[in-house]
Design an enzyme around this catalytic site. Structure first.
Site: not given
Ligand code: NDP
Length: 317
Positions: A90, A128
């Site tokens: 990420k 997220d």
């Protein structure tokens, strides 16, 4: 080259020639990811209503960090429509020259979990935070906006959660972490985003008397609880009782643990034992995935089908 249950590698990508629309998740390790089950279940539902989705499939790729640049290049060249990124990619992808634009909301997070194909390169997003906020709402009927939040952890997941908390306007944000220097680094990163919102750090072994426990949302973003021998990230019995409130008004609003496997961590068990509403991170996983699929497809995503498939895949593991 159409087996969505398989784990593929960079070597498979070099010779990838599937004609349909392909999506992927990259991670290391990735073998146990339930994202393919979740996304392919949603795609099957979408395909029943719209033939455009009939050839869409989602695949998992085992990609160690040193292979990420080549993987992003190949996925783009092979015209994958979208990519999800998980540990450890990420942050690496955030800095990749293959990512030509990053959604402004994701920039303060410093990490992206979703890529969308554009002619000149990848467009990066972080879903997220949306997953967390939607999971809190779905499982606990809780909103971040206006709530005092006690966030446990100072790693990547905590940073994303903290940015979401500030972007959604929590009443206050109190962050606890075992290692003080990691906590301080996170507090420094958050300072420019806080505006009027009070942001404090504390040692989870010594919760301060000023901690706003009454009505607070407690969110675990540490990895403590993945193993049965892990310590509690916060001892709920050590929380200060507000002097001006009694009974339910003195209690936290709810406890959410981002961990979903095991489904009940010791923190969640402790919360339930105290009669507090509690939920694990499966809803967060489902909603971050649903948001990614929405970004790739532009369609209304069948979240319930994704949730059902995620539960079934976890149970089968
Ligand atoms: P990181 O490795 O970046 O951070 C780990 C954090 O956990 C640090 O704050 C670390 O503290 C803390 N920690 C680790 N072990 C312990 C322990 N024994 N006691 C107390 N604190 C501990 O991990 P991530 O931030 O990427 O992930 C954290 C968790 O969130 C994972 O369990 C992951 O599965 C989950 N997650 C869930 C998602 C979902 O969709 N449901 C999405 C993303 C993450 P220290 O600084 O002291 O080392």
């Amino acid at each position: 080259m159409d087996d969505a249950a398989r784990t593929y590698t960079l070597a498979d990508l070099e010779t990838w020639s599937r004609p349909g629309t392909s999506l992927a998740v990259l991670g290391h390790p990735i073998k146990h990811s339930i994202s393919p089950a979740m996304h392919n279940a949603a795609l099957a539902v979408l395909a029943r209503a719209d033939a455009r989705f009939a050839d869409w499939r989602y695949f998992r790729f085992e990609v160690p960090p040193e292979e990420l640049p080549r993987a992003l290049e190949l996925l783009h060249a092979k015209k994958f429509r979208g990519v999800n990124l998980t540990v450890p990619h990420k942050i690496l992808a955030f800095a990749s020259p293959r990512v030509v634009e990053i959604d402004p909301a994701a920039r303060p997070v410093g990490a992206i979990n979703t890529l969308r194909h554009r002619a000149e390169g990848w467009e990066g997003f972080n879903t997220d935070g949306h997953g967390l906020a939607s999971g809190l709402r779905e499982d606990l009927g809780a909103e971040l906006a206006g709530s005092p939040v006690i966030l446990l952890g100072a790693g990547g997941a905590a940073r994303g959660a903290a940015v979401e908390c500030l972007q959604r306007g929590v009443a206050s944000l109190w962050i606890a972490n075992r290692t003080r220097e990691n906590l301080d680094a996170l507090l420094t990163q958050l300072a420019p985003l806080a505006g009027e919102i009070p942001v404090h750090g504390f040692d989870p072994r010594q919760p301060p008397a000023a901690l706003p426990v009454a009505g607070a949302l407690i969110i675990n973003a540490t990895s403590a609880g993945l193993k049965p021998t892990d310590p509690l990230p916060l001892d709920l019995t050590s929380l200060p009782a507000p002097s001006s409130a009694t009974g339910d008004t003195a209690r936290p609003r709810a406890v959410y643990d981002m961990i979903y496997n095991p489904p009940e961590t010791p923190l969640l068990a402790a919360a339930r034992a105290r009669g507090l509403p509690a939920a694990n991170g499966l809803s967060m996983l489902v909603h971050q995935g649903a948001r990614s699929l929405e970004l790739w497809s532009g369609a209304a995503v069948p979240v319930a089908a994704m949730s059902e498939a995620a539960r079934a895949a976890l149970a089968a593991r």
